[in-house]
Scaffold this motif. Structure first.
Motif, PDB file in Angstrom:
ATOM      1  N   ARG A  51      -6.503  -5.872  -4.301  1.00  0.00           N
ATOM      2  CA  ARG A  51      -5.563  -6.369  -4.603  1.00  0.00           C
ATOM      3  C   ARG A  51      -5.423  -7.725  -5.371  1.00  0.00           C
ATOM      4  O   ARG A  51      -5.776  -7.594  -7.132  1.00  0.00           O
ATOM      5  CB  ARG A  51      -4.759  -7.107  -3.814  1.00  0.00           C
ATOM      6  CG  ARG A  51      -3.255  -6.366  -3.376  1.00  0.00           C
ATOM      7  CD  ARG A  51      -2.349  -7.247  -2.968  1.00  0.00           C
ATOM      8  NE  ARG A  51      -3.409  -7.139  -1.123  1.00  0.00           N
ATOM      9  CZ  ARG A  51      -2.814  -7.721  -0.205  1.00  0.00           C
ATOM     10  NH1 ARG A  51      -1.736  -9.140  -0.867  1.00  0.00           N
ATOM     11  NH2 ARG A  51      -3.323  -8.076   0.766  1.00  0.00           N
ATOM     12  N   ILE A 111       0.952  -1.633   0.141  1.00  0.00           N
ATOM     13  CA  ILE A 111       0.110  -0.078  -0.291  1.00  0.00           C
ATOM     14  C   ILE A 111       0.674   0.677   0.188  1.00  0.00           C
ATOM     15  O   ILE A 111       2.021   1.634   0.810  1.00  0.00           O
ATOM     16  CB  ILE A 111      -1.153   0.091   0.825  1.00  0.00           C
ATOM     17  CG1 ILE A 111      -1.731  -1.226   1.151  1.00  0.00           C
ATOM     18  CG2 ILE A 111      -1.774   1.092   1.481  1.00  0.00           C
ATOM     19  CD1 ILE A 111      -2.716  -1.213   2.386  1.00  0.00           C
ATOM     20  N   HIS A 121      -2.528   4.353  -0.200  1.00  0.00           N
ATOM     21  CA  HIS A 121      -3.780   4.040  -0.945  1.00  0.00           C
ATOM     22  C   HIS A 121      -3.146   3.130  -1.837  1.00  0.00           C
ATOM     23  O   HIS A 121      -2.193   2.719  -2.030  1.00  0.00           O
ATOM     24  CB  HIS A 121      -4.044   5.430  -2.180  1.00  0.00           C
ATOM     25  CG  HIS A 121      -2.680   5.988  -2.749  1.00  0.00           C
ATOM     26  ND1 HIS A 121      -2.152   5.415  -3.811  1.00  0.00           N
ATOM     27  CD2 HIS A 121      -1.093   6.230  -2.595  1.00  0.00           C
ATOM     28  CE1 HIS A 121      -1.223   6.212  -4.501  1.00  0.00           C
ATOM     29  NE2 HIS A 121      -0.676   7.152  -3.305  1.00  0.00           N
ATOM     30  N   ARG A 122      -3.547   3.336  -3.120  1.00  0.00           N
ATOM     31  CA  ARG A 122      -3.174   1.915  -4.673  1.00  0.00           C
ATOM     32  C   ARG A 122      -3.566   2.561  -5.676  1.00  0.00           C
ATOM     33  O   ARG A 122      -4.730   3.600  -6.102  1.00  0.00           O
ATOM     34  CB  ARG A 122      -3.375   0.677  -4.642  1.00  0.00           C
ATOM     35  CG  ARG A 122      -2.918  -0.168  -3.814  1.00  0.00           C
ATOM     36  CD  ARG A 122      -3.400  -1.747  -4.139  1.00  0.00           C
ATOM     37  NE  ARG A 122      -3.344  -2.478  -3.277  1.00  0.00           N
ATOM     38  CZ  ARG A 122      -2.054  -2.787  -2.361  1.00  0.00           C
ATOM     39  NH1 ARG A 122      -1.002  -3.115  -3.744  1.00  0.00           N
ATOM     40  NH2 ARG A 122      -2.036  -3.654  -1.515  1.00  0.00           N
ATOM     41  N   TYR A 175      -7.624   5.017   1.899  1.00  0.00           N
ATOM     42  CA  TYR A 175      -7.802   3.427   3.105  1.00  0.00           C
ATOM     43  C   TYR A 175      -7.631   4.552   4.068  1.00  0.00           C
ATOM     44  O   TYR A 175      -6.557   5.412   4.514  1.00  0.00           O
ATOM     45  CB  TYR A 175      -6.424   2.429   3.446  1.00  0.00           C
ATOM     46  CG  TYR A 175      -7.112   1.756   1.744  1.00  0.00           C
ATOM     47  CD1 TYR A 175      -7.270   0.933   1.904  1.00  0.00           C
ATOM     48  CD2 TYR A 175      -5.527   1.471   1.451  1.00  0.00           C
ATOM     49  CE1 TYR A 175      -7.270  -0.650   1.236  1.00  0.00           C
ATOM     50  CE2 TYR A 175      -5.099   1.070  -0.021  1.00  0.00           C
ATOM     51  CZ  TYR A 175      -6.531  -0.042   0.120  1.00  0.00           C
ATOM     52  OH  TYR A 175      -6.578  -1.243  -1.411  1.00  0.00           O
ATOM     53  N   SER A 221      -7.622   2.635  -4.276  1.00  0.00           N
ATOM     54  CA  SER A 221      -8.121   2.589  -3.651  1.00  0.00           C
ATOM     55  C   SER A 221      -7.753   4.183  -2.828  1.00  0.00           C
ATOM     56  O   SER A 221      -6.410   3.780  -3.092  1.00  0.00           O
ATOM     57  CB  SER A 221      -7.902   0.968  -3.010  1.00  0.00           C
ATOM     58  OG  SER A 221      -6.634   0.852  -2.512  1.00  0.00           O
ATOM     59  N   PRO A 277      -8.854  -0.424   5.806  1.00  0.00           N
ATOM     60  CA  PRO A 277      -6.840  -1.433   5.122  1.00  0.00           C
ATOM     61  C   PRO A 277      -7.738  -2.697   5.009  1.00  0.00           C
ATOM     62  O   PRO A 277      -7.140  -3.951   4.509  1.00  0.00           O
ATOM     63  CB  PRO A 277      -6.202  -1.030   5.709  1.00  0.00           C
ATOM     64  CG  PRO A 277      -7.109  -0.706   6.690  1.00  0.00           C
ATOM     65  CD  PRO A 277      -8.217   0.363   6.654  1.00  0.00           C
ATOM     66  N   ASP A 337      -8.448  -4.637   2.079  1.00  0.00           N
ATOM     67  CA  ASP A 337      -7.243  -4.156   1.099  1.00  0.00           C
ATOM     68  C   ASP A 337      -7.036  -5.996  -0.203  1.00  0.00           C
ATOM     69  O   ASP A 337      -6.300  -5.512  -1.537  1.00  0.00           O
ATOM     70  CB  ASP A 337      -5.946  -3.927   1.321  1.00  0.00           C
ATOM     71  CG  ASP A 337      -4.857  -4.166  -0.073  1.00  0.00           C
ATOM     72  OD1 ASP A 337      -4.846  -3.288  -0.690  1.00  0.00           O
ATOM     73  OD2 ASP A 337      -3.851  -4.879   0.614  1.00  0.00           O
TER      74      ASP A 337
END
Ligand code: TRP
Ligand code: SF4
Length: 553
Positions: free
Chosen positions: A246, A54, A79-80, A416, A414, A239, A242
């Motif tokens: 992913r 992340i 974030h991603r 978080y 994303s 999170p 996540d």
């Protein structure tokens, strides 16, 4: 004064203004685990960067034109690929935001963070989606359909009351969205059980519907890209979600028709090798370094590049040296790149983009060949294009895919947010009413819960004046930063600095917070009543006549 916040290694609030550097990092205590159905607590948020990749929100914050207060205050910490969304937002290009809610109880102030994040993106011009994860609630949490209906209604009223524009945006239930179901089915053909086992710890005892709800969530996440066109999409979540993000990012890639890479000759290169071969090519093609390199006219061969590379010292990267050090192992890449170049012998080295056929139909592959402009070479299973940039190639690949019945997805992004600390210290838990505030709580109860919350205060007023309070450890300070201060940064700054300098004592501080909470709840509940009408007008079935099991109790 109040008792100290017990140090249970739970979320350490890092609000505005951030403490001046040097707060000591907690010892790595708990194992880092991100479990969507486990307890929503994180030992140390910084571990999530290293363990899961992340990225720190700070790295992208400057690209956001007018950041939300949760971004400004470090509540949104990770974030991603949010850069893609920030860029679209800045350039007035299409983007979307979507999140989902499991209707297992009443919506509370933790959910409000997510409601606000969706609504903010909608106000910034994004397509906004809010969904009720009823399949997940039924299969993973054993909720009966009538419980789900009731809770769903409460979530949606709060989402609308907080400002979600349901005419512009879309609200749906997983079970009612046929497109989502179909998309999930399609995505499911690219995922298998071993993977679910590895990601979620599923085993032979896991019920099949639970697995179906996971694949449904990946479909939720990509659903905004079915509407109109593929676009950057942000999923604001905690999170713990996540693993879903992913997996979905992976599946979004796996269903693509073509994979676009960069190459220099007939053989494949990995990212590290490519960097080295590029260095060799640039050095040799540029000759003595004058003028632009004209790819078509250079006559560099693989063996020449091998010779050059043999004497080349790749830049060293020191392991663990700060966040920016690339994790490249160029020394190992050098030896494999040399092997490939030597095997290439007299083959000319020419930069190109390569399209691999991954899932394309024959017609789509033919159409791609047609669509590639300029010099190209067609092989079994791939096409090399010599006059397209990587970006141009990506667009051609996406267009052809969409024209031929594919999705053309982008990988979703994303953000978080931190979990709020419970008002009684420890984690906020819906099973401990005093630890959280429901958006349906009587405003007086909300007031009382804040008044009796744990604080980061000292044992006596005297000590507090001398040492200052510990705002960073204080659930009440968090309430200001996450919710009560709203957009007013001055208020959070004042509370913080008055607290840590000892000017502010907890009694008065909590009284102020408690009054703000009462006002917030009164106002919110009034708006919920107004939202009843909006909800009626929406085409959402909140009286599902689904048959089923009564749920586990
Ligand atoms: N799994 C989420 C939760 O536990 C709910 C959810 C379903 C969701 N689909 C989603 C969240 C899509 C974000 C995006 O709350
Ligand atoms: Fe006390 Fe307020 Fe400081 Fe918390 S923020 S420790 S309640 S003064």
């Amino acid at each position: 004064m109040d008792e100290d916040t017990p140090d249970d290694g739970a979320a350490c609030p890092d609000g505005t203004p951030r403490p001046d550097g040097g707060t000591e990092r907690a010892e790595p205590t708990e194992d880092v685990a991100l479990d969507p159905w486990g307890s929503a607590s994180v030992g140390d948020y910084a571990d999530l960067f290293e363990e899961f990749g992340i990225e720190a929100f700070d790295d992208v914050a400057d690209d956001v034109v007018d950041p939300h207060y949760l971004m400004r205050r470090g509540v949104i910490f990770g974030h991603r690929e949010y850069d893609a969304v920030a860029e679209a937002m800045a350039n007035d290009e299409p983007f979307a935001a979507l999140s989902g809610f499991m209707p297992t109880g009443d919506p509370h102030i933790g959910h409000k963070l997510v409601f606000d994040e969706i609504i903010w993106h909608q106000k910034q011009g994004g397509d906004a989606f809010g969904l009720i994860a009823d399949l997940e609630a039924h299969s993973a949490r054993g909720m009966s359909w009538s419980e789900i209906d009731e809770h769903a209604r409460n979530y949606l009223l709060s989402l609308l009351a907080l400002g979600f524009d349901a005419e512009e945006g879309e609200i749906y239930r997983q079970s009612d969205n046929r497109e989502v179901q179909d998309l999930g089915f399609e995505l499911g053909s690219k995922a298998n059980f071993s993977e679910f086992e590895a990601i979620y710890g599923f085993d032979g005892e896991t019920n099949i519907s639970h697995m179906q709800s996971v694949i449904t969530q990946t479909a939720d996440i990509l659903y905004p890209q079915l509407v109109d066109e593929p676009k950057p999409t942000v999923i604001p979540v905690g999170p713990d979600q996540d693993p879903h993000v992913r997996l979905t990012r992976d599946l979004a890639t796996r269903v693509r028709y073509f994979k676009v890479t960069e190459a220099f000759a007939s053989f494949e290169l990995d990212d590290d090798e490519r960097q080295l071969v590029r260095a060799a090519y640039d050095a040799l093609a540029a000759g003595d370094g004058e003028g632009e390199v004209d790819d078509a006219e250079t006559d560099v061969r693989c063996e020449d590049a091998a010779e050059w590379l043999a004497d080349y010292e790749p830049p060293e990267t020191e392991a663990g040296d700060g966040d920016d050090a690339p994790s490249l192992d160029l020394a190992a890449a050098k030896s494999t790149a040399l092997d490939k170049l030597r095997a290439g012998g007299k083959e000319p080295l020419r930069p190109r983009v390569r399209f691999f056929d991954r899932n394309a139909t024959d017609e789509a592959f033919e159409a791609l060949i047609e669509a590639v402009e300029g010099d190209k070479r067609v092989f079994e299973g791939h096409v090399d294009a010599f006059e397209l940039t990587r970006g141009e190639a990506e667009s051609v690949a996406r267009e052809v895919e969409i024209d031929h019945g594919g999705f053309g997805f982008r990988q979703p992004s994303s953000i978080y947010h931190r979990f709020m600390t419970g008002l009684t210290g420890g984690k906020m838990s819906s099973s401990v009413p005093a630890s959280h505030i429901s958006l349906l709580d009587d405003p007086e109860d909300g007031y009382d819960k804040v008044r009796s919350a744990t604080t980061g205060g000292r044992d006596t007023a005297e000590e507090q004046r001398e040492l200052g309070g510990e705002a960073d450890e204080c659930p009440v300070y968090e309430l200001y930063a996450y919710l009560l201060a709203g957009d007013d940064d001055e208020l959070t700054k004042t509370v913080y600095s008055e607290c840590v300098t000892g000017e502010r004592l907890c009694g008065g501080c909590k009284e102020q917070a408690a009054e703000l909470m009462r006002e917030f709840l009164e106002d919110h509940q009034e708006k919920r009543e107004e939202a009843e009408e909006l909800l009626e007008e929406l085409d959402i079935d909140l009286d599902s006549d689904r048959r089923g099991t009564g749920g586990e109790h």
